[in-house]
Design a protein around this motif. Sequence first.
Motif, PDB file in Angstrom:
ATOM      1  N   ALA A  15       0.705  -0.888   0.025  1.00 23.10           N
ATOM      2  CA  ALA A  15       0.091   0.044  -0.292  1.00 23.10           C
ATOM      3  C   ALA A  15       0.897   1.311   0.335  1.00 23.10           C
ATOM      4  O   ALA A  15       0.215   2.408  -0.914  1.00 23.10           O
ATOM      5  CB  ALA A  15      -0.754   0.036   1.402  1.00 23.10           C
ATOM      6  N   ALA A  16       2.013   1.294   0.747  1.00 22.54           N
ATOM      7  CA  ALA A  16       2.900   2.718   0.665  1.00 22.54           C
ATOM      8  C   ALA A  16       3.686   2.511  -0.355  1.00 22.54           C
ATOM      9  O   ALA A  16       3.438   4.652  -0.455  1.00 22.54           O
ATOM     10  CB  ALA A  16       4.325   2.274   2.167  1.00 22.54           C
ATOM     11  N   PHE A  17       3.644   1.949  -1.635  1.00 20.35           N
ATOM     12  CA  PHE A  17       3.867   1.931  -2.700  1.00 20.35           C
ATOM     13  C   PHE A  17       3.150   2.499  -3.372  1.00 20.35           C
ATOM     14  O   PHE A  17       3.412   3.060  -4.285  1.00 20.35           O
ATOM     15  CB  PHE A  17       5.085   1.146  -3.045  1.00 20.35           C
ATOM     16  N   GLY A  18       2.468   1.939  -4.129  1.00 18.72           N
ATOM     17  CA  GLY A  18       1.256   1.269  -4.586  1.00 18.72           C
ATOM     18  C   GLY A  18       0.266   3.307  -4.533  1.00 18.72           C
ATOM     19  O   GLY A  18       0.011   3.790  -5.396  1.00 18.72           O
ATOM     20  N   ARG A  19      -0.152   3.450  -3.294  1.00 14.87           N
ATOM     21  CA  ARG A  19      -1.017   4.760  -3.077  1.00 14.87           C
ATOM     22  C   ARG A  19      -0.283   5.858  -3.670  1.00 14.87           C
ATOM     23  O   ARG A  19      -0.713   7.348  -3.695  1.00 14.87           O
ATOM     24  CB  ARG A  19      -1.031   4.209  -1.126  1.00 14.87           C
ATOM     25  N   ASN A  20       1.362   6.407  -3.633  1.00 16.02           N
ATOM     26  CA  ASN A  20       2.185   7.240  -4.260  1.00 16.02           C
ATOM     27  C   ASN A  20       2.050   7.248  -5.658  1.00 16.02           C
ATOM     28  O   ASN A  20       2.668   7.603  -5.892  1.00 16.02           O
ATOM     29  CB  ASN A  20       3.442   7.516  -3.395  1.00 16.02           C
ATOM     30  N   TYR A  21       2.601   5.391  -5.950  1.00 19.57           N
ATOM     31  CA  TYR A  21       2.673   5.947  -7.354  1.00 19.57           C
ATOM     32  C   TYR A  21       1.892   5.816  -8.940  1.00 19.57           C
ATOM     33  O   TYR A  21       2.154   6.152  -9.633  1.00 19.57           O
ATOM     34  CB  TYR A  21       3.301   3.769  -7.535  1.00 19.57           C
ATOM     35  N   ASN A  22       0.293   5.202  -7.945  1.00 22.40           N
ATOM     36  CA  ASN A  22      -0.770   5.606  -8.834  1.00 22.40           C
ATOM     37  C   ASN A  22      -1.924   5.512  -8.324  1.00 22.40           C
ATOM     38  O   ASN A  22      -1.769   5.632  -6.813  1.00 22.40           O
ATOM     39  CB  ASN A  22      -0.671   4.426  -9.958  1.00 22.40           C
ATOM     40  N   SER A  23      -3.005   5.952  -9.289  1.00 27.24           N
ATOM     41  CA  SER A  23      -4.295   5.809  -8.894  1.00 27.24           C
ATOM     42  C   SER A  23      -5.296   4.136  -8.912  1.00 27.24           C
ATOM     43  O   SER A  23      -6.208   4.050  -8.151  1.00 27.24           O
ATOM     44  CB  SER A  23      -5.661   6.713  -9.835  1.00 27.24           C
ATOM     45  N   SER A  24      -4.594   3.377  -8.952  1.00 25.75           N
ATOM     46  CA  SER A  24      -5.450   2.325  -9.502  1.00 25.75           C
ATOM     47  C   SER A  24      -5.347   1.185  -7.923  1.00 25.75           C
ATOM     48  O   SER A  24      -4.405   1.901  -6.946  1.00 25.75           O
ATOM     49  CB  SER A  24      -4.675   0.896 -10.038  1.00 25.75           C
ATOM     50  N   PRO A  25      -6.193   0.771  -8.123  1.00 25.16           N
ATOM     51  CA  PRO A  25      -6.346  -0.303  -6.556  1.00 25.16           C
ATOM     52  C   PRO A  25      -5.052  -0.935  -6.545  1.00 25.16           C
ATOM     53  O   PRO A  25      -4.643  -1.480  -7.246  1.00 25.16           O
ATOM     54  CB  PRO A  25      -7.290  -1.177  -6.886  1.00 25.16           C
ATOM     55  N   ILE A  26      -4.813  -1.451  -5.419  1.00 21.13           N
ATOM     56  CA  ILE A  26      -3.149  -1.409  -4.762  1.00 21.13           C
ATOM     57  C   ILE A  26      -3.839  -3.214  -5.397  1.00 21.13           C
ATOM     58  O   ILE A  26      -4.927  -3.661  -4.360  1.00 21.13           O
ATOM     59  CB  ILE A  26      -2.934  -1.812  -3.377  1.00 21.13           C
ATOM     60  N   ARG A  27      -2.990  -4.522  -4.955  1.00 23.62           N
ATOM     61  CA  ARG A  27      -3.499  -5.486  -6.351  1.00 23.62           C
ATOM     62  C   ARG A  27      -1.786  -6.571  -6.178  1.00 23.62           C
ATOM     63  O   ARG A  27      -0.357  -5.360  -7.038  1.00 23.62           O
ATOM     64  CB  ARG A  27      -4.481  -5.376  -7.349  1.00 23.62           C
ATOM     65  N   GLU A  28      -1.759  -7.764  -6.310  1.00 23.40           N
ATOM     66  CA  GLU A  28      -0.644  -7.688  -6.891  1.00 23.40           C
ATOM     67  C   GLU A  28      -0.699  -8.275  -8.164  1.00 23.40           C
ATOM     68  O   GLU A  28      -1.672  -8.469  -9.191  1.00 23.40           O
ATOM     69  CB  GLU A  28      -0.728  -9.399  -6.073  1.00 23.40           C
ATOM     70  N   VAL A  29       0.526  -7.563  -8.782  1.00 24.56           N
ATOM     71  CA  VAL A  29       0.706  -7.751 -10.107  1.00 24.56           C
ATOM     72  C   VAL A  29       1.451  -9.107 -10.537  1.00 24.56           C
ATOM     73  O   VAL A  29       2.436  -9.701  -9.900  1.00 24.56           O
ATOM     74  CB  VAL A  29       2.472  -6.570 -10.333  1.00 24.56           C
ATOM     75  N   SER A  30       0.753  -9.541 -11.782  1.00 24.00           N
ATOM     76  CA  SER A  30       1.421 -11.163 -11.430  1.00 24.00           C
ATOM     77  C   SER A  30       2.305 -11.326 -12.851  1.00 24.00           C
ATOM     78  O   SER A  30       3.030  -9.872 -13.050  1.00 24.00           O
ATOM     79  CB  SER A  30       0.200 -11.212 -12.625  1.00 24.00           C
ATOM     80  N   GLU A  31       2.781 -12.225 -12.602  1.00 17.87           N
ATOM     81  CA  GLU A  31       4.236 -12.039 -13.385  1.00 17.87           C
ATOM     82  C   GLU A  31       4.237 -12.044 -14.290  1.00 17.87           C
ATOM     83  O   GLU A  31       4.958 -11.470 -15.370  1.00 17.87           O
ATOM     84  CB  GLU A  31       4.448 -13.833 -12.809  1.00 17.87           C
ATOM     85  N   LYS A  32       3.596 -12.238 -14.884  1.00 16.41           N
ATOM     86  CA  LYS A  32       2.939 -11.854 -17.062  1.00 16.41           C
ATOM     87  C   LYS A  32       2.607 -10.887 -17.275  1.00 16.41           C
ATOM     88  O   LYS A  32       3.210 -10.350 -17.703  1.00 16.41           O
ATOM     89  CB  LYS A  32       1.321 -12.980 -17.373  1.00 16.41           C
ATOM     90  N   GLN A  33       2.108  -9.828 -15.778  1.00 15.96           N
ATOM     91  CA  GLN A  33       1.554  -8.710 -16.312  1.00 15.96           C
ATOM     92  C   GLN A  33       2.802  -7.833 -16.071  1.00 15.96           C
ATOM     93  O   GLN A  33       3.234  -6.229 -16.952  1.00 15.96           O
ATOM     94  CB  GLN A  33       0.482  -7.826 -15.355  1.00 15.96           C
ATOM     95  N   ALA A  34       3.514  -8.389 -15.127  1.00 12.07           N
ATOM     96  CA  ALA A  34       5.187  -7.053 -15.003  1.00 12.07           C
ATOM     97  C   ALA A  34       6.052  -7.277 -16.856  1.00 12.07           C
ATOM     98  O   ALA A  34       7.113  -6.991 -16.811  1.00 12.07           O
ATOM     99  CB  ALA A  34       5.499  -8.025 -13.870  1.00 12.07           C
ATOM    100  N   THR A  35       6.389  -9.070 -16.886  1.00 11.80           N
ATOM    101  CA  THR A  35       6.842  -8.949 -17.328  1.00 11.80           C
ATOM    102  C   THR A  35       6.898  -8.516 -18.905  1.00 11.80           C
ATOM    103  O   THR A  35       7.059  -7.994 -19.681  1.00 11.80           O
ATOM    104  CB  THR A  35       7.293 -10.609 -18.053  1.00 11.80           C
ATOM    105  N   GLU A  36       4.917  -8.500 -19.456  1.00  5.57           N
ATOM    106  CA  GLU A  36       4.667  -7.758 -20.591  1.00  5.57           C
ATOM    107  C   GLU A  36       4.384  -5.877 -20.192  1.00  5.57           C
ATOM    108  O   GLU A  36       4.995  -5.728 -21.302  1.00  5.57           O
ATOM    109  CB  GLU A  36       3.251  -7.777 -20.730  1.00  5.57           C
ATOM    110  N   TRP A  37       4.507  -5.432 -18.849  1.00  6.15           N
ATOM    111  CA  TRP A  37       5.479  -3.563 -19.078  1.00  6.15           C
ATOM    112  C   TRP A  37       6.667  -3.839 -19.511  1.00  6.15           C
ATOM    113  O   TRP A  37       7.241  -2.797 -19.630  1.00  6.15           O
ATOM    114  CB  TRP A  37       4.726  -3.777 -17.166  1.00  6.15           C
ATOM    115  N   PHE A  38       7.500  -4.639 -18.704  1.00  4.57           N
ATOM    116  CA  PHE A  38       9.147  -4.822 -19.067  1.00  4.57           C
ATOM    117  C   PHE A  38       9.380  -4.824 -20.702  1.00  4.57           C
ATOM    118  O   PHE A  38      10.328  -3.799 -20.824  1.00  4.57           O
ATOM    119  CB  PHE A  38       9.581  -6.033 -18.112  1.00  4.57           C
ATOM    120  N   GLN A  39       8.447  -5.682 -21.068  1.00  5.14           N
ATOM    121  CA  GLN A  39       9.080  -6.062 -22.594  1.00  5.14           C
ATOM    122  C   GLN A  39       8.638  -4.698 -23.715  1.00  5.14           C
ATOM    123  O   GLN A  39       8.922  -5.082 -24.463  1.00  5.14           O
ATOM    124  CB  GLN A  39       8.458  -7.190 -22.617  1.00  5.14           C
ATOM    125  N   GLU A  40       7.932  -4.018 -23.128  1.00  5.81           N
ATOM    126  CA  GLU A  40       7.029  -2.796 -23.672  1.00  5.81           C
ATOM    127  C   GLU A  40       7.975  -2.601 -24.018  1.00  5.81           C
ATOM    128  O   GLU A  40       9.488  -1.621 -23.711  1.00  5.81           O
ATOM    129  CB  GLU A  40       6.172  -2.057 -23.221  1.00  5.81           C
TER     130      GLU A  40
END
Length: 174
Positions: A27-52
């Motif tokens: 929460a402490a990180f996510g609430r300052n980083y963006n307005s999305s609800p706090i949730r676990e980022v899946s490995e697939k989502q993180a990899t897609e973000w990384f590869q963009e």
Amino acid sequence: MFKGEKIRLTAMRAEDLPIYRTWNSEAAFGRNYNSSPIREVSEKQATEWFQESSDKDYRFAIRPVDNENFMGVCAIEDIEWPHRIGWLSIALGEDYQGSGCGTEAMRLLMHYAWNELNLHRLQLTVFGYNAPAMAMYEKLGFQKEGVFREFLQRDGKRHDMYLYGKLASESSDF
């Protein structure tokens, strides 16, 4: 261009993703980083973000000058090339906040934006409850230009989001 006194900016690496994923679920990180609800980022989502890859987004890992530790991430994103405008973002892990490393990373990022990408304007948004970030942006010469009133709700309270901007002509680094 990418090295300061305390930190340096490097490419993101696959081994950074588990730490990045953990931070996004806190929460402490996510609430300052963006307005999305706090949730676990899946490995697939993180990899897609990384590869963009895009000529509109330049993302960097923040690391100490003397080792490979992943301290955070910063970026110039959604660049509007015809207008030479880019959005800045930065997020540091909790252990590195308040150390001056964020300010140094932002200075390196702005130097890159002005002198390598030839941007004219940089802008960012920050939530009204993030006073340390607002103090840092103002110290760096960003001007508060607008407010998105009651933009988000956290813990049953409404919070404003502020728009900050800085022009290349306002920077001593240009």
